[in-house]
Design an enzyme around this catalytic site. Structure first.
Site, PDB file in Angstrom:
ATOM      1  N   ASP A 213     -49.390 -22.122 -11.765  1.00 29.79           N
ATOM      2  CA  ASP A 213     -48.550 -23.298 -11.539  1.00 29.79           C
ATOM      3  C   ASP A 213     -47.831 -23.642 -12.845  1.00 29.79           C
ATOM      4  OD1 ASP A 213     -47.841 -26.137 -10.563  1.00 29.79           O
ATOM      5  OD2 ASP A 213     -49.010 -25.376  -8.878  1.00 29.79           O
ATOM      6  N   HIS A 280     -47.405 -30.865 -12.090  1.00 26.53           N
ATOM      7  CA  HIS A 280     -47.822 -30.355 -10.788  1.00 26.53           C
ATOM      8  C   HIS A 280     -49.138 -29.582 -10.876  1.00 26.53           C
ATOM      9  CE1 HIS A 280     -47.168 -27.739  -7.107  1.00 26.53           C
ATOM     10  NE2 HIS A 280     -46.700 -28.888  -6.647  1.00 26.53           N
ATOM     11  N   SER A 473     -48.327 -28.148  -1.221  1.00 26.17           N
ATOM     12  CA  SER A 473     -48.941 -27.919  -2.536  1.00 26.17           C
ATOM     13  C   SER A 473     -50.317 -28.540  -2.608  1.00 26.17           C
ATOM     14  CB  SER A 473     -48.083 -28.539  -3.644  1.00 26.17           C
ATOM     15  OG  SER A 473     -46.989 -27.745  -3.963  1.00 26.17           O
TER      16      SER A 473
END
Length: 649
Positions: A213, A280, A473
């Site tokens: 990520d 994220h 996600s």
């Protein structure tokens, strides 16, 4: 990276003016190409391309010789009309040359053109490359993006920390049983994952989860002990934000903001507006298990006993397939040239990223997944947030991955979630609005809440912020965390780790059916992941030996009077369940019971023919655990036991 998104109109006008005195580009391009050796589906993902992954055939000189590879690619450029002799006409596109960048872990060559090509030019080049006998497969090196989630309003966020995992009760509906219990927000929880019950059996100890990520940031409530052991796989300095090209040790998130130059001009448009750093990877990793749990603060993580290995593959504007694919292989323990081997190989890999394109078995992404699977790693991928068929996105459509759709607290498919046959299972990603509607007022339990960072660009060290996101996600690390719980339970029981295929079969067999059934054209796999049922099925129940759907358990034996119990998890919606014993020598009887082990005096079905050939067929079986008890009427050896059904779609 030179996308030149906003220069296309000027370039097109200049080219049109020059066409009176030059040969038309379209006329020079041959429409030929070998469909079996190229993929054009991901060309819709961005406006310009200057990187291409070319896999040359084994035994070809191009496979072993970089100069030969460049020569072959240059010939393709020439056939595509992109190499122009003599002086260029003013306003016409410049002639294109090719250079070698590096060899990828899966064997392909990353080649780069001297200028960016528009979609028409890129397609022409790919088609011409595919006609060369030395080329096995060619794809553009596409820029992938973190799945663009819906962020919760700051008005919904927790404001203070008070004492155990303070926010677990109010905010983490997603980890609780889907039994209709009303949340503090007044909503019946029908979409949880039963993680709270699974914690009685496992916490992830002994398993490494790699999160590919944006990297990870330090936080007072997050385990970042493998931060330095991770790696930043981003080569391009424009994407990484570093001063020079190249990969560096450490899986740390240094920010992915696009609110400033040079990224503001190059990376933002109506689809990708300017954004502060997302952090994220920290949020995703925290759901999977990085969030410190039972520590009297913050949130809880699913496999909180596991170790999270952060791998940075997404930076400013996204991340290239070539970097992501290398990172998949490395995370699983495979070798990547120029990078030290991973000292903490992962058995679970989380990819909450993607973009347009169909991933076939020959695609470098699929080859990277296959390499990871062969090393025993389960690769879990987000279905995407575009409300389209996931078969049109990559890596969600790659063979060998577990693709995850998103659901909300009512168990309804989230309005944004991708769907279709490419999806294997669903998990909570958050429905955003009241009753998981597609509009309205955002609610607390419309999001997945975990640790975040408060920095707008670069990270704040040891931050204390928590935040909510909704998206596939967030659904994906639920499944990654549950897989880690399953494998951890097997390690604790002294059992071999499950293969990726066995993991998928068990997840699907134990998934619970959504209370709000998705329409036939919006299917989300076998159901919503059930952590408790999956972990119990992974290790069996008591002395029961676990069966995997359709996989024969070979060479079973027993003495006269022996009793051996097998268990198969069956999901809701199965039309027919078949349970069989055959092969070998001896004589057995078979007794079948739902929910608990049975025997000669307590069974739902039985088969007691002479010999070893026994069979029970159950029409429309109830969902849950089905037990098969094999009793040795005489001693028996070499017998096979198999349970099978067709999982509902």
């Amino acid at each position: 990276m030179n996308n030149n998104v906003f220069r296309r109109g000027v370039l097109a006008a200049a080219l049109a003016a020059a066409m009176a005195s030059t040969v038309s580009f379209a006329a020079a391009v041959s429409p030929t190409g070998d469909p079996a050796r190229m993929d054009l589906t991901s060309l819709q993902g961005q406006p310009t391309f200057n990187r291409f992954i070319v896999t040359y055939r084994q035994g070809s000189s191009e496979r072993a010789n970089h100069a030969a590879a460049v020569q072959t690619a240059t010939a393709a450029l020439n056939r595509a009309g992109l190499v122009r002799a003599g002086r260029s006409v003013a306003g016409a596109p410049a002639s294109v040359s090719m250079r070698f960048q590096r060899k990828l872990a899966v064997g392909g060559d990353l080649l780069r053109t001297s200028r960016s090509l528009d979609r028409t030019e890129a397609e022409a080049l790919i088609r011409q490359l595919s006609t060369d006998p030395a080329v096995a497969y060619v794809v553009p090196d596409v820029m992938r993006h973190r799945v663009r989630d819906v962020a919760a309003s700051t008005l919904l966020q927790p404001q203070t920390v008070t004492p155990n995992d303070t926010y677990y009760a109010k905010y983490q509906w997603n980890l609780k049983a889907p039994d209709g219990t009303v949340t503090t927000e007044g909503h019946a929880n029908l979409g949880g994952t039963n993680v709270n019950n699974a914690w009685d059996l496992a916490d992830g100890t002994g398993v490494v989860i790699a999160v590919l990520d944006t990297g990870i940031t330090t936080h007072v409530d997050v385990d970042t002990s493998l931060g330095d052991a991770g790696y930043d796989f981003i080569v391009d300095s424009f994407v990484s934000g570093r001063a020079t090209d190249g990969r560096v040790p450490g899986g740390w998130d240094t920010g992915d903001w696009t609110t400033e130059e040079p990224w503001l001009t190059e990376c933002t448009d109506a689809t990708h507006p300017p954004e502060d750093s997302s952090w994220h990877g920290t949020h995703v990793a925290s759901t999977a298990g990085a969030e410190l749990t039972n520590n009297a603060r913050g949130m809880a993580g699913i496999a909180h006993g596991a170790k999270i290995l952060p791998v940075r593959v997404l930076g400013h504007c996204g991340g290239y397939d070539s970097d992501i694919n290398d990172a998949i292989v490395w995370a699983a323990g495979g070798h990547v040239d120029g990078v030290p081997d991973n000292t903490h190989p992962a058995k679970v890999i989380n990819l909450s990223l993607g973009g347009p394109g169909t991933c076939k078995a020959k695609d470098p992404a699929a080859q990277a997944v296959a390499a990871a699977n062969a090393l025993g790693a389960v690769v879990v991928v987000a279905a995407g947030n575009e409300d389209i068929d996931a078969s049109k996105t990559s890596p969600a459509s790659c063979p060998g991955v577990i693709t995850v759709a998103s659901t909300g607290i009512t168990s309804r498919r989230a309005f944004y979630s991708n769907y279709g046959k490419a999806v294997e299972i669903a998990a909570p990603g958050g429905g955003v609005y009241e009753n998981d509607a597609d509009s309205g007022t955002p609610v607390n339990d419309g999001f997945i809440w975990q640790a975040l960072n408060s920095g707008a660009t670069t990270p704040v060290p040891n931050d204390t912020l928590y935040g909510g996101y909704a998206g596939t996600s967030q659904a994906t690390p639920h499944v990654a965390g549950v897989v880690a719980l399953m494998q951890s339970a097997r390690l604790a029981a002294g059992m071999a780790l499950m293969t990726p295929a066995e993991v998928l079969a068990t997840l699907q067999q134990t998934a619970h059916a959504p209370s709000v059934k998705p329409p036939a054209n919006r299917r989300i796999g076998a159901g919503i992941v059930d952590a408790d049922a999956a972990v119990r099925a992974a290790v069996g129940d008591g002395d029961a030996t676990v069966l995997t759907n359709g996989v024969p358990l070979m060479g079973q034996s027993g003495s006269t009077g022996s009793s051996t119990v097998y268990m198969l998890s069956v999901p809701a919606g199965v039309h027919t369940l078949s349970l069989r014993a055959d092969g070998g020598r001896g004589n057995v009887s078979m007794y079948v019971k739902a929910g608990a082990a049975g025997g000669a005096s307590d069974y739902d079905y039985k088969s007691a023919r002479p010999g070893n050939r026994e069979s029970v067929v159950v029409p429309r079986p109830a969902a849950g655990s089905w037990y098969v008890t094999v009793v040795g009427e005489t001693a028996f050896t070499g017998m096979n036991v198999v349970g099978s059904f067709r999982a509902p779609r």
